[in-house]
Design a protein around this motif. Structure first.
Motif, short mmCIF file in Angstrom:
data_model
loop_
_atom_site.label_atom_id
_atom_site.label_comp_id
_atom_site.label_asym_id
_atom_site.label_seq_id
_atom_site.Cartn_x
_atom_site.Cartn_y
_atom_site.Cartn_z
N PRO A 192 47.19 34.62 45.58
CA PRO A 192 45.82 35.17 45.54
C PRO A 192 44.79 34.05 45.45
O PRO A 192 44.89 33.17 44.58
CB PRO A 192 45.82 36.02 44.27
CG PRO A 192 47.26 36.32 43.99
CD PRO A 192 48.01 35.11 44.47
N ALA A 193 43.82 34.07 46.32
CA ALA A 193 42.85 32.99 46.40
C ALA A 193 42.00 32.87 45.14
O ALA A 193 41.55 31.78 44.77
CB ALA A 193 41.95 33.18 47.62
N THR B 215 48.34 40.93 45.36
CA THR B 215 47.42 39.92 45.86
C THR B 215 46.14 40.55 46.38
O THR B 215 45.03 40.04 46.14
CB THR B 215 48.11 39.11 46.98
OG1 THR B 215 49.19 38.36 46.42
CG2 THR B 215 47.14 38.14 47.63
N ASP C 218 42.49 39.65 45.00
CA ASP C 218 41.44 39.14 45.87
C ASP C 218 40.22 40.06 45.91
O ASP C 218 39.11 39.61 46.22
CB ASP C 218 41.99 38.95 47.29
CG ASP C 218 42.90 37.73 47.40
OD1 ASP C 218 42.82 36.86 46.51
OD2 ASP C 218 43.69 37.66 48.36
#
Length: 306
Positions: free
Chosen positions: A117-118, A265, A269
């Protein structure tokens, strides 16, 4: 590579060592991950004590750890899903207990892997897989939604905090048990906190007079309270007490699941899921991390950073 390992089962940390072990081999359908962070879970020291030996074969020396966040450095044949440089997460449990994630490198089956996950730090990402998948599998089995009232036993723990957020994202009303010191934390996650211990049934009934429609027991030993607050037709699961199956409940044992991680994720995000990190430890401090975990009452996740 450097790794933490033990060469026999022990109820304490006396067999833990840190040293050089051979680099993992990368087989077909696998990726080699350089570990940036690896979540600590109670199962790690329970495995070390021999508690899972009747269920899972162990080959010594054993490297503990089933969570990983890191960077792909190599891949085996027929593995087009990932390439060197990809940042990934995985619940890296294997069928045989041996090559875990408290190391510089670990191999993982590609279908157990998802993109990192960013919006999460390495430590947060490393603490997500096992706990997040456990919460997700529990809620899937309960089939909770906007019409439900869910009671979460142990709502401030590593699995609990994620379970609360996942349920809130589904529109579910959540009541969570925790010590008074963690009530504000639970409110921040969207739950209604209640003190655990004597009088719990009465406290839950005060805010949910008709009972709750679903219960997730994340700590064990809660069956009597669960059945006392469950509304007729309600559902319940436990990740720590298999006896719930004799009372209409389900015992949850999470599986490695790359597609399930991808769902987590997406939520992370979207800003609907985060990971509370209670502490980080190096490879030389795995024993201290296990002691912290054994003591209980940890809010959020403990993480190894090799």
């Amino acid at each position: 590579m450097r790794a933490a390992s033990y060469d026999s089962y022990a109820a304490d940390n006396s067999r833990l060592r840190v040293g050089d072990l051979p680099d993992p081999r990368v087989g077909p359908g696998q990726v080699l991950v350089e570990v940036r962070a690896a979540g600590v879970n109670p199962v790690d020291w329970k495995v070390m004590s021999g508690g899972l030996d009747p269920m899972m074969e162990g080959l010594f020396p054993i490297i503990p750890g089933w969570d990983v966040a890191g960077v792909v450095t190599d891949r085996g044949p027929d593995t087009p899903e990932f390439a060197p440089g990809d940042e990934v997460i995985a619940y890296a449990r294997k069928d045989v207990v041996r090559a875990g994630t408290f190391a510089q490198y670990v191999t993982v089956a590609a279908d157990h892997v998802a993109r990192r996950p960013a919006g999460l730090s390495w430590a947060q990402a490393g603490g997500l897989p096992l706990a997040g998948l456990t919460g997700q599998r529990s809620l899937d089995r309960l089939d909770v939604g906007p019409r439900d009232i869910l009671l979460v036993h142990g709502a401030a723990g590593g699995v609990g905090g994620l379970t609360v957020q996942l349920a809130v994202a589904r529109g579910t009303r959540v009541i969570g048990t925790a010590s008074a010191a963690n009530h504000e934390y639970l409110r921040g996650l969207g739950a209604e906190p209640v003190e655990y211990g004597d009088g719990l049934v009465e406290r839950v009934r005060e805010i949910a007079p008709g009972g709750v429609t679903a219960v997730a027991d994340l700590i064990g030993g809660q069956l009597a309270a669960t059945l006392a607050v469950l509304a007729p037709g309600g559902r319940h699961v436990s990740i720590a007490d298999p006896t719930v199956e004799r009372h209409g409940g389900h015992w949850i044992w999470v599986r490695p699941d790359g597609a399930g991680l991808a769902r987590l994720t997406e939520l992370a995000d979207a800003g609907k899921l985060t990971v509370e990190v209670a502490g980080t430890y190096g490879l030389d401090q795995v024993g201290a991390a296990f002691d912290h975990s054994r003591a209980g009452h940890t809010r959020g996740k403990l993480v190894i950073t090799p």
